[in-house]
Design a protein around this motif. Structure first.
Motif, PDB file in Angstrom:
ATOM      1  N   ARG A  31    -108.184 -61.425  29.907  1.00 55.15           N
ATOM      2  CA  ARG A  31    -107.059 -61.559  30.848  1.00 55.15           C
ATOM      3  C   ARG A  31    -107.566 -61.449  32.283  1.00 55.15           C
ATOM      4  O   ARG A  31    -107.189 -62.245  33.142  1.00 55.15           O
ATOM      5  CB  ARG A  31    -106.044 -60.453  30.541  1.00 55.15           C
ATOM      6  N   HIS A  32    -108.454 -60.494  32.534  1.00 52.71           N
ATOM      7  CA  HIS A  32    -108.972 -60.308  33.894  1.00 52.71           C
ATOM      8  C   HIS A  32    -109.776 -61.517  34.346  1.00 52.71           C
ATOM      9  O   HIS A  32    -109.668 -61.959  35.495  1.00 52.71           O
ATOM     10  CB  HIS A  32    -109.847 -59.042  33.953  1.00 52.71           C
ATOM     11  N   VAL A  33    -110.591 -62.079  33.452  1.00 47.91           N
ATOM     12  CA  VAL A  33    -111.413 -63.238  33.822  1.00 47.91           C
ATOM     13  C   VAL A  33    -110.505 -64.444  34.086  1.00 47.91           C
ATOM     14  O   VAL A  33    -110.649 -65.151  35.089  1.00 47.91           O
ATOM     15  CB  VAL A  33    -112.465 -63.544  32.731  1.00 47.91           C
ATOM     16  N   ALA A  34    -109.540 -64.676  33.199  1.00 44.79           N
ATOM     17  CA  ALA A  34    -108.643 -65.826  33.359  1.00 44.79           C
ATOM     18  C   ALA A  34    -107.856 -65.714  34.658  1.00 44.79           C
ATOM     19  O   ALA A  34    -107.711 -66.700  35.414  1.00 44.79           O
ATOM     20  CB  ALA A  34    -107.693 -65.911  32.170  1.00 44.79           C
ATOM     21  N   ASP A  35    -107.375 -64.529  34.950  1.00 44.98           N
ATOM     22  CA  ASP A  35    -106.595 -64.318  36.177  1.00 44.98           C
ATOM     23  C   ASP A  35    -107.460 -64.599  37.416  1.00 44.98           C
ATOM     24  O   ASP A  35    -107.005 -65.257  38.357  1.00 44.98           O
ATOM     25  CB  ASP A  35    -106.080 -62.872  36.200  1.00 44.98           C
ATOM     26  N   ALA A  36    -108.713 -64.123  37.389  1.00 47.69           N
ATOM     27  CA  ALA A  36    -109.593 -64.326  38.546  1.00 47.69           C
ATOM     28  C   ALA A  36    -109.882 -65.810  38.738  1.00 47.69           C
ATOM     29  O   ALA A  36    -109.825 -66.334  39.873  1.00 47.69           O
ATOM     30  CB  ALA A  36    -110.898 -63.543  38.353  1.00 47.69           C
TER      31      ALA A  36
ATOM     32  N   LEU B  56    -108.748 -57.941  38.354  1.00 49.41           N
ATOM     33  CA  LEU B  56    -109.990 -57.182  38.205  1.00 49.41           C
ATOM     34  C   LEU B  56    -110.366 -56.390  39.451  1.00 49.41           C
ATOM     35  O   LEU B  56    -111.242 -55.526  39.386  1.00 49.41           O
ATOM     36  CB  LEU B  56    -111.158 -58.079  37.734  1.00 49.41           C
ATOM     37  N   ALA B  57    -109.701 -56.684  40.567  1.00 50.75           N
ATOM     38  CA  ALA B  57    -109.945 -55.880  41.762  1.00 50.75           C
ATOM     39  C   ALA B  57    -108.910 -54.756  41.890  1.00 50.75           C
ATOM     40  O   ALA B  57    -108.993 -53.934  42.800  1.00 50.75           O
ATOM     41  CB  ALA B  57    -109.906 -56.762  42.997  1.00 50.75           C
ATOM     42  N   ARG B  58    -107.949 -54.737  40.975  1.00 47.94           N
ATOM     43  CA  ARG B  58    -106.909 -53.699  41.063  1.00 47.94           C
ATOM     44  C   ARG B  58    -106.935 -52.729  39.882  1.00 47.94           C
ATOM     45  O   ARG B  58    -106.477 -51.607  39.982  1.00 47.94           O
ATOM     46  CB  ARG B  58    -105.522 -54.360  41.139  1.00 47.94           C
ATOM     47  N   GLU B  59    -107.442 -53.201  38.711  1.00 47.06           N
ATOM     48  CA  GLU B  59    -107.430 -52.361  37.500  1.00 47.06           C
ATOM     49  C   GLU B  59    -108.842 -52.182  36.968  1.00 47.06           C
ATOM     50  O   GLU B  59    -109.711 -53.008  37.223  1.00 47.06           O
ATOM     51  CB  GLU B  59    -106.625 -53.046  36.389  1.00 47.06           C
TER      52      GLU B  59
ATOM     53  N   CYS C 273    -114.417 -63.421  44.626  1.00 54.63           N
ATOM     54  CA  CYS C 273    -113.260 -62.654  44.143  1.00 54.63           C
ATOM     55  C   CYS C 273    -112.529 -62.040  45.339  1.00 54.63           C
ATOM     56  O   CYS C 273    -113.131 -61.801  46.388  1.00 54.63           O
ATOM     57  CB  CYS C 273    -113.710 -61.554  43.189  1.00 54.63           C
ATOM     58  N   THR C 274    -111.239 -61.785  45.146  1.00 54.28           N
ATOM     59  CA  THR C 274    -110.435 -61.233  46.250  1.00 54.28           C
ATOM     60  C   THR C 274    -109.637 -60.012  45.781  1.00 54.28           C
ATOM     61  O   THR C 274    -109.453 -59.809  44.580  1.00 54.28           O
ATOM     62  CB  THR C 274    -109.468 -62.307  46.805  1.00 54.28           C
ATOM     63  N   ASP C 275    -109.166 -59.245  46.759  1.00 56.50           N
ATOM     64  CA  ASP C 275    -108.552 -57.944  46.451  1.00 56.50           C
ATOM     65  C   ASP C 275    -107.287 -58.032  45.593  1.00 56.50           C
ATOM     66  O   ASP C 275    -106.920 -57.072  44.941  1.00 56.50           O
ATOM     67  CB  ASP C 275    -108.204 -57.207  47.756  1.00 56.50           C
ATOM     68  N   GLY C 276    -106.610 -59.187  45.612  1.00 52.39           N
ATOM     69  CA  GLY C 276    -105.351 -59.290  44.868  1.00 52.39           C
ATOM     70  C   GLY C 276    -105.552 -59.542  43.382  1.00 52.39           C
ATOM     71  O   GLY C 276    -104.611 -59.424  42.585  1.00 52.39           O
ATOM     72  N   MET C 277    -106.756 -59.915  42.980  1.00 55.66           N
ATOM     73  CA  MET C 277    -106.971 -60.252  41.557  1.00 55.66           C
ATOM     74  C   MET C 277    -106.854 -59.000  40.684  1.00 55.66           C
ATOM     75  O   MET C 277    -107.179 -57.893  41.124  1.00 55.66           O
ATOM     76  CB  MET C 277    -108.369 -60.867  41.372  1.00 55.66           C
TER      77      MET C 277
END
Ligand code: NAD
Length: 477
Positions: free
Chosen positions: A333-338, A377-380, A371-375
């Protein structure tokens, strides 16, 4: 292996068992005895009953037993390593390190038991004396996670026993076998019955109340997710046990343009890819200064694509499987979202299948740039072998972004500028900061998090303090 419970000096395995599987193959490799509420209460009762005599032993006697446990664990190391690899999935070399690290905790607290000091305080009257004593808290409940199944038990057992507390230990349901082998080694010593008890449960919520709401339990020491840690705090609040919570992390790993980039890449490998990225300390956001981003990304991608992935028992494997389907799905999920939000896939990025990978939860070690702060993987906390690179401008920018998280466990800074190292390490809101050091954890130093990464510290003198109560005795003579 059959992992039985150990209560009041006896191994117990009833009618109900739950399966334990190898995350590298999905095959069942053993089973663990299911504790019910009655057995859980019996474990608390045994720990309560044995507390007075254990607390009455000398510090030297408790230290001797911890050293004896350490020697037994060394003797059983091969078997314990095999069980860690089989149920947790990590490579043999990392499992070996885990067992020797567990022994370091036992050895260190064997000595620290003798350094529990009180104080005398000047009183306001001639006929008065104020004496401060340190007393063991009583029964401690230790709840541990699956990523370091043996080391996390040792990290709690060693200071608890050194302080004079008795214990009920509940390991994670995914990895009950190696902690049981560790406790087998521990109790094959002069340890009196009832001082250490071990219970297993496939659904921990079924015994939660018996374990946490019993007023005889004076201490809860938990390592696991922030979500469960908060829930345990709420459940046990009724009788105010002392709590130590070692929770999740979301470590920033900051690489400045003046850093030794090759050392920083080695640091990311050590921090990020141990236990397939399933460590609370692991680098979760890799902040790289803009001027060196391209070079650093290339160096990291070369190193990461050379990592061998596979079942931990195979030679030369450095990244094993993820623990289970839920952990695997979170990584996907984290990779797909990024990727959907504009990240660039540099290497890895997908599930590994075929041959040795079939049936297991293998994810290719992955580097994502832009990568950016809103993704997500940058939040969880990702808890997988994903290295996301985020670009930054200057010190102020990266400090603000690194601190903008509810977590505060570990952070890393790579720089050769001493002034910058001080400034940045002092500004980071994290309990542990590694400056050019990807492996800062050691039994002799305090370990724990700011903010929602936890409460209290394990390790160092603070680690034994967590099992002690302070008593003032005021004498008038
Ligand atoms: P988890 O929170 O799901 O489980 C941890 C332990 O809590 C397990 O033994 C589990 O059985 C138990 N548990 C869960 N629900 C319970 C309940 N209702 N009552 C009683 N016990 C309950 O965590 P996990 O998935 O095993 O471990 C991964 C997490 O642990 C990550 O967030 C990681 O960062 C964290 N962790 C932190 C540290 C640290 O020192 N800060 C070290 C290792 C892991």
């Amino acid at each position: 292996m059959d992992a039985r419970c150990y209560v009041d000096g006896a191994w117990v395995g009833g009618d109900r068992w739950f399966p334990v599987t190898d995350p590298a193959s999905g095959e069942q490799i053993g089973r663990a005895a299911e504790a019910d509420v009655t057995l859980t209460a019996a474990a608390v009762e045994a720990a309560h009953r044995s507390f007075g005599s254990w607390a009455g032993t000398t510090a030297g006697e408790r230290g001797d037993i911890l050293r004896e446990i350490s020697a037994n664990v060394a003797h059983e190391a091969d078997r314990i390593v095999e069980l860690i690899v089989a149920e947790q999935g990590k490579p043999v070399s990392q499992a070996r390190f885990e067992v020797s690290y567990a022994r370091e905790w036992l050895d260190w607290y064997a000595g620290e038991a003798r350094r529990v000091y009180g104080a005398t305080i000047p009183a306001g009257r001639h006929d008065k004396r104020l004496v401060v004593q340190r007393r063991p808290l009583g029964v401690a409940v230790a709840i541990t996670p699956w990523n370091f199944p043996v080391a996390m038990v040792a990290r709690k057992l060693a200071p608890a026993l050194a302080a004079g507390c008795t214990l009920v230990i509940k390991p994670a349901e995914q990895t009950p076998l190696s902690p049981t082998a560790f406790i087998e080694a521990a109790v094959a010593t002069a340890l009196p019955p009832g001082v250490v008890n071990l219970i297993h449960a496939s659904d921990p919520s079924s015994i939660s109340e018996a374990l946490l709401c019993d007023p005889r339990v004076r201490k809860i020491t938990f390592t696991g997710s922030t979500e469960v840690g908060k829930a345990l705090l709420r459940v046990s609040a009724g009788h105010l046990p002392r709590m130590s919570l070692e929770l999740g992390g979301h470590a920033p790993f900051i690489v400045f343009e003046d850093a030794d980039l090759e050392a920083a890449v080695r640091g990311v490998l050590a921090s990020k890819f141990q236990v397939a990225g399933q460590s609370c300390l692991c680098a979760n956001r890799i902040f790289v200064q803009e001027s060196v981003e391209e070079r650093f990304t290339q160096l990291l991608a070369d190193a990461v694509s050379g990592l061998r992935v596979g079942p931990g028992r195979l030679d030369d494997v450095s990244v094993g499987p993820l623990i289970d389907e839920a952990g695997f799905q979170k990584v996907e999920r984290h990779v797909a979202d990024a990727l959907a939000a504009g990240a660039h896939l540099v290497t890895g990025g997908s599930r590994l299948t075929g041959g040795d990978y079939d049936g297991g939860f293998f994810f290719a070690p992955t580097v994502l740039s832009s990568c950016t702060d809103g993704m997500l993987l940058a939040r969880e906390e990702t808890f997988g072998p994903i290295a996301p690179i985020l670009c930054f401008d200057d010190e102020a920018d990266v400090i603000e972004r690194a601190n903008s998280s509810a977590y505060g466990l570990a952070a890393y800074v790579y720089t050769r500028d001493l002034g910058r190292a001080w400034r940045v390490s002092e500004s980071l809101e994290y309990g542990i900061v590694g400056v050019n050091d990807p492996t800062p954890a050691t039994p002799s130093a305090p370990f724990g998090g700011f903010k929602e990464s936890g409460m209290g510290r394990e390790g160092g003198h603070e680690g034994i303090e967590a099992f002690l109560e302070t008593k003032l005795v005021s004498f008038v003579a």
